[in-house]
Design an enzyme around this catalytic site. Structure first.
Site, PDB file in Angstrom:
ATOM      1  N   TRP A 304       6.320  -0.152 -32.212  1.00  0.00           N
ATOM      2  CA  TRP A 304       7.408  -0.651 -31.358  1.00  0.00           C
ATOM      3  C   TRP A 304       7.200  -0.253 -29.897  1.00  0.00           C
ATOM      4  CZ3 TRP A 304      11.146   1.714 -28.307  1.00  0.00           C
ATOM      5  CH2 TRP A 304      12.226   0.936 -27.936  1.00  0.00           C
ATOM      6  N   HIS A 305       6.586   0.906 -29.660  1.00  0.00           N
ATOM      7  CA  HIS A 305       6.419   1.394 -28.290  1.00  0.00           C
ATOM      8  C   HIS A 305       5.322   0.664 -27.535  1.00  0.00           C
ATOM      9  CE1 HIS A 305       9.022   4.778 -29.474  1.00  0.00           C
ATOM     10  NE2 HIS A 305       9.189   4.952 -28.187  1.00  0.00           N
ATOM     11  N   GLY A 306       4.438  -0.013 -28.206  1.00  0.00           N
ATOM     12  CA  GLY A 306       3.412  -0.754 -27.485  1.00  0.00           C
ATOM     13  C   GLY A 306       2.191  -1.014 -28.334  1.00  0.00           C
TER      14      GLY A 306
END
Length: 359
Positions: A304-306
């Site tokens: 989700w963060h990248g």
């Protein structure tokens, strides 16, 4: 809470799946622990032990000796429900936990760290919004649109029609916004100047002291950055009459990675719990399935963060630590050492998170 002659713990109505607390018997008597149904007429499981250290479990009530006269008692509601005594599954003990000392006249003790874990979707979900204006207002709610906290519709749906803009609310929102802006500009961005320069250096150019300086400063940078944005969002929303939920709760005082994730980016953890962990089965399908579900949640958190591979490794790293703590492989009882372990684990994790690659 210091207690004598017994104590009753009541928790708010809701689908709680686990209630945990720590108890110390300091004089005489024994502790009788029971999980009761909401009408107080039926019990599901109990355990009795005394100052001599009798420790064990019965029908979903677990007891662990922490040393120095302290015990940790855990009620696992799903197990209590399956092994219910004098009760039926339709009246599950989702609202009240109760304990009292066996010797009512002389027994004394101390209770601490009461925690209730809520892991169920509400029985009455929010009705779909048929007002296009309210729906559009929620979608473009700019205070939280870019950097959080993550706001779910059922958190603010009632405020769409019933919010009030007051002078006190606006003043409170301005103060909160200034606090968040100060965190971001004065603390986070200042730390970033040092952190960015250290992480930009080649590995063979960085001394041990310099590497630790960069790692430690980064955990402050990322906290003041994220929590600063959240403070600004909460403050802006307050100016317009909305009350957003808190997103950070002193995460660096945690004594385990599990506790850390209850305090860090709370809205993100809650979102993944409601929309991934619970649909996967939560902790209702046995320990092994619980471990898999927890690992998958943190794997997804990393993604989700990248798209960077380091985010994936960071998610796996946290998932492994959470599972190891859950299965008691990592179980540090001393408060000082548990805090040191947590901060060290967080630093290592955020170094992976910040790194451009694994070289």
């Amino acid at each position: 809470y210091e207690i004598g002659n017994g104590l009753t713990i009541e928790v708010e109505e809701g689908a709680y799946t686990e209630i945990t607390f720590e108890y110390q018997i300091t004089k005489d008597g024994s502790l009788y622990m029971a999980a009761l149904s909401p009408d107080w007429g039926k019990y599901y499981g109990y355990y009795e032990f005394n100052a001599g250290g009798k420790v064990g479990e019965y029908n979903g009530v677990y007891c662990e000796d922490l040393g120095d006269g302290w015990f940790r008692v855990t009620l696992k509601i799903a197990e209590l429900d399956r092994t219910n005594n004098n009760a039926n599954a339709d009246n599950a003990p989702t609202t009240i936990g109760m304990l009292y000392t066996g010797n009512w006249n002389t027994a004394t003790g101390t209770i601490r760290n009461v925690q209730c874990i809520y892991e169920e979707v509400p029985d009455e979900p929010v009705e779909p919004e048929d007002n296009i204006i309210n729906f559009a207002a929620f979608v473009v709610l700019f205070p939280q649109l870019i950097a959080g906290p993550i706001v779910k519709y059922h958190d603010i749906n009632m405020q769409m029609d019933e919010r009030r803009v007051t002078i006190d609310g606006v003043a409170s929102g301005i103060r909160r916004f200034i606090i968040g802006l100060s965190k971001k500009l004065i603390l986070a961005d200042t730390s970033a100047l040092v952190v960015d320069s250290i992480f930009a250096m080649n590995a063979d150019e960085i001394s041990g002291y310099c590497a630790w300086l960069g790692a430690i400063l980064y955990i402050f940078q990322i906290y003041f950055d994220f929590s600063g944005y959240s403070d600004m969002a909460i403050g802006l929303a307050k100016m317009f009459g909305f009350d957003l939920l808190e997103n950070f709760n002193y995460p660096y005082i945690s004594k385990s990675i599990t506790e850390f994730w209850r305090r860090w980016h709370i809205s993100l953890s809650t979102w993944f719990r409601e929309y991934l962990y619970i649909p996967l089965g939560g902790n209702r399908k046995g320990n092994f399935r619980t471990f898999i579900n927890l690992f998958l949640v943190f794997l997804a958190t990393g993604i989700w963060h990248g798209a960077n591979f380091t985010f994936l490794i960071w998610g796996i790293y946290n998932g492994v630590l959470i599972v190891l703590e859950r299965c008691k492989f990592i179980n540090i009882k001393n408060r000082v050492f548990s805090h040191i372990y947590t901060i060290f684990a967080v630093i290592i994790g955020f170094v992976i998170f910040r790194a451009d690659n694994l070289k």
